[in-house]
Scaffold this active site. Structure first.
Site, PDB file in Angstrom:
ATOM      1  N   GLU A 273     -35.622  14.278 -38.593  1.00 13.09           N
ATOM      2  CA  GLU A 273     -35.637  15.684 -38.174  1.00 13.09           C
ATOM      3  C   GLU A 273     -36.460  16.491 -39.157  1.00 13.09           C
ATOM      4  O   GLU A 273     -36.318  16.332 -40.368  1.00 13.09           O
ATOM      5  CB  GLU A 273     -34.221  16.297 -38.147  1.00 13.09           C
ATOM      6  CG  GLU A 273     -33.321  15.874 -37.033  1.00 13.09           C
ATOM      7  CD  GLU A 273     -31.969  16.615 -37.092  1.00 13.09           C
ATOM      8  OE1 GLU A 273     -31.889  17.664 -37.775  1.00 13.09           O
ATOM      9  OE2 GLU A 273     -31.005  16.139 -36.470  1.00 13.09           O
ATOM     10  N   GLU A 327     -31.556  25.639 -27.966  1.00  6.50           N
ATOM     11  CA  GLU A 327     -30.259  25.261 -27.398  1.00  6.50           C
ATOM     12  C   GLU A 327     -29.252  26.390 -27.615  1.00  6.50           C
ATOM     13  O   GLU A 327     -28.836  26.654 -28.739  1.00  6.50           O
ATOM     14  CB  GLU A 327     -29.773  23.961 -28.051  1.00  6.50           C
ATOM     15  CG  GLU A 327     -30.738  22.799 -27.857  1.00  6.50           C
ATOM     16  CD  GLU A 327     -30.389  21.604 -28.723  1.00  6.50           C
ATOM     17  OE1 GLU A 327     -29.356  20.963 -28.467  1.00  6.50           O
ATOM     18  OE2 GLU A 327     -31.152  21.337 -29.672  1.00  6.50           O
ATOM     19  N   LYS A 330     -25.498  25.991 -29.491  1.00  2.00           N
ATOM     20  CA  LYS A 330     -25.308  25.469 -30.844  1.00  2.00           C
ATOM     21  C   LYS A 330     -24.607  26.518 -31.701  1.00  2.00           C
ATOM     22  O   LYS A 330     -24.971  27.706 -31.673  1.00  2.00           O
ATOM     23  CB  LYS A 330     -26.656  25.101 -31.467  1.00  2.00           C
ATOM     24  CG  LYS A 330     -27.327  23.889 -30.825  1.00  2.00           C
ATOM     25  CD  LYS A 330     -28.412  23.324 -31.710  1.00  2.00           C
ATOM     26  CE  LYS A 330     -27.828  22.624 -32.914  1.00  2.00           C
ATOM     27  NZ  LYS A 330     -28.853  21.943 -33.730  1.00  2.00           N
ATOM     28  N   GLU A 336     -30.164  28.289 -35.735  1.00  2.00           N
ATOM     29  CA  GLU A 336     -29.737  27.011 -35.149  1.00  2.00           C
ATOM     30  C   GLU A 336     -30.079  26.923 -33.660  1.00  2.00           C
ATOM     31  O   GLU A 336     -30.265  25.840 -33.128  1.00  2.00           O
ATOM     32  CB  GLU A 336     -28.241  26.816 -35.349  1.00  2.00           C
ATOM     33  CG  GLU A 336     -27.840  26.448 -36.762  1.00  2.00           C
ATOM     34  CD  GLU A 336     -28.385  25.084 -37.182  1.00  2.00           C
ATOM     35  OE1 GLU A 336     -28.295  24.140 -36.388  1.00  2.00           O
ATOM     36  OE2 GLU A 336     -28.902  24.978 -38.306  1.00  2.00           O
TER      37      GLU A 336
END
Length: 409
Positions: A273, A327, A330, A336
């Site tokens: 990541e 997203e 999250k 985030e």
């Protein structure tokens, strides 16, 4: 006769050069970055279905993606595609998978029914377990990895599927300068077991590395250009004299030095990541569309060159960008939920230069003004040079043939 064939061969060479030049002129030469993947998270209530995600990834010429489970819908949808999946065993499953029979059942139900139609190249056993709040799971990690690998051996899949685990960079006690890299004392013992397993199975050590976090915590001490891969003076490791022009490579080398301190110098390192948020809270310095676009674009350019780090200059390494989508479910700070290259409706959050061959994948109006040159466009400099060289050599060959034709025999 031989002279005539010589002339024909030269003419054919020119035709081939001109043919290549035509392809360059029309932008028909595409490059696929084999060492680049992208994380496909699914913590959202408005994400496109897996078959649409497959179309998007295919249009971007990306052939590796990582998911955070073994979602049957994803595994089924990605069957018979050219995209390799890196699947994940959820942290909470580790205690049960220590049992070899449970691990075998997991492989037989979660992996075997989909392979080889679905290209599964790796299994991530847990995620950032050494830095997870629940430290009780740490003792289960390596035994679970061994059981899953044993199940792959029993089913004949170990030749195709690697077993590893992604680690947070916080497993390091020291990371600066890179040559001082070492693991935290409290994880060193278990880390030795993990590294032994990785060496025996020839699997990589994965890290989740985010230069953004370091910059956010010390924006006045860390130059922004250094973390964004922009031109900058960089830093020189005082012990090795290696020069680093970006933080990510320094972080990777710090991990390599840390492994070497435990006696493991031959294990491959990959970045499972890395990314940059395009939006954040008031205290999340640097979380902007512009910075996210620059970080990921520059990283893509580096991957396109297949370069290594200063410590391993001739060894390229795999990198998985985080993430494909923003997203919305999250937890945590605003950042985030804003690491995605794309919005859930498949419009670009910003343009990093991934060439889309699908007309449906367009940049949203709100971010088009901050979009930067695509890799295909940013590669135009290299293409332009290539065209100039081809034109030059074409003229040379034409002149040579002209002289040969006029030359008396």
């Amino acid at each position: 006769m031989s002279k005539m064939f010589s002339r024909i061969a030269m003419t054919n060479s020119i035709v081939l050069l001109l043919f290549s030049l035509t392809f360059l002129e029309h932008g028909l030469l595409f490059q696929r970055v084999s060492s680049l993947g992208i994380n496909y998270g699914q913590v959202g209530d408005n994400l496109p279905p897996p078959d649409k995600v497959l179309q998007l990834l295919s249009s971007l010429h990306i052939n590796k993606t990582r998911i955070y489970d073994t979602n049957p819908r994803v595994l089924t949808s990605f069957a018979n595609s050219n995209i390799e999946l890196f699947v994940t065993v959820e942290n909470e499953m580790l205690p049960s998978l220590v049992d070899p029979q449970q691990a075998l059942q997991w492989v037989n139900t979660r992996i075997k029914p989909y392979f080889p139609a679905t290209k599964i190249g790796g299994i991530a056993v847990g995620n950032e377990l050494y830095t997870d709040d629940d430290s009780s799971l740490i003792g289960y990690l390596v035994p679970a990895m061994m059981s899953i690998h044993g199940a792959l051996v029993q089913t004949g899949l170990d030749k195709y599927i690697q077993v590893s685990t992604p680690n947070s960079l916080s497993v390091l006690q020291e990371s600066y300068p890179p040559s001082a890299g070492c693991f935290r004392p409290e994880v060193a013992g278990v880390m030795t077991q993990l590294l032994g397993f990785l060496r025996n199975t020839k699997s990589p050590f994965w890290i989740n590395a985010y230069p953004y976090f370091a910059y956010k915590d010390s924006p006045t001490k860390i130059p922004l250009d250094y973390v964004l891969f922009n031109p900058n003076p960089g830093m020189v490791d005082p012990y090795t004299k290696y020069h680093y022009d970006n933080m990510l490579y320094a972080q990777v080398d710090a991990v390599i030095f840390a492994m070497a301190r435990l006696g493991f110098k031959d294990i491959e390192v990959g970045v499972s990541e890395t990314g940059w948020p395009s939006k954040g809270d008031g205290d999340e310095v640097g979380a902007t569309v512009a910075n996210a676009a620059v970080y990921n674009k520059n990283l893509l350019r580096r991957q396109l060159q297949n370069e290594g780090t200063p410590l391993r200059p001739n060894l390229s390494f795999d990198v998985y960008l985080f993430a494909l989508f923003n997203e919305d479910l999250k937890p945590g700070p605003t950042s985030e939920r804003n690491y995605g290259l794309y919005q859930p409706d498949e419009t670009m959050a910003y343009n990093v230069g991934l060439l889309s061959s699908s007309s449906s994948t367009t940049t949203s109006t709100s971010t088009s003004s901050t979009s930067i040159i695509s890799l295909t466009s940013s590669a135009s400099t290299a293409i332009k040079k290539g065209k100039q060289q081809l034109m030059y050599w074409t003229c040379v060959y034409l002149l040579a043939i002209h002289m040969l034709i006029r030359r008396p025999y």
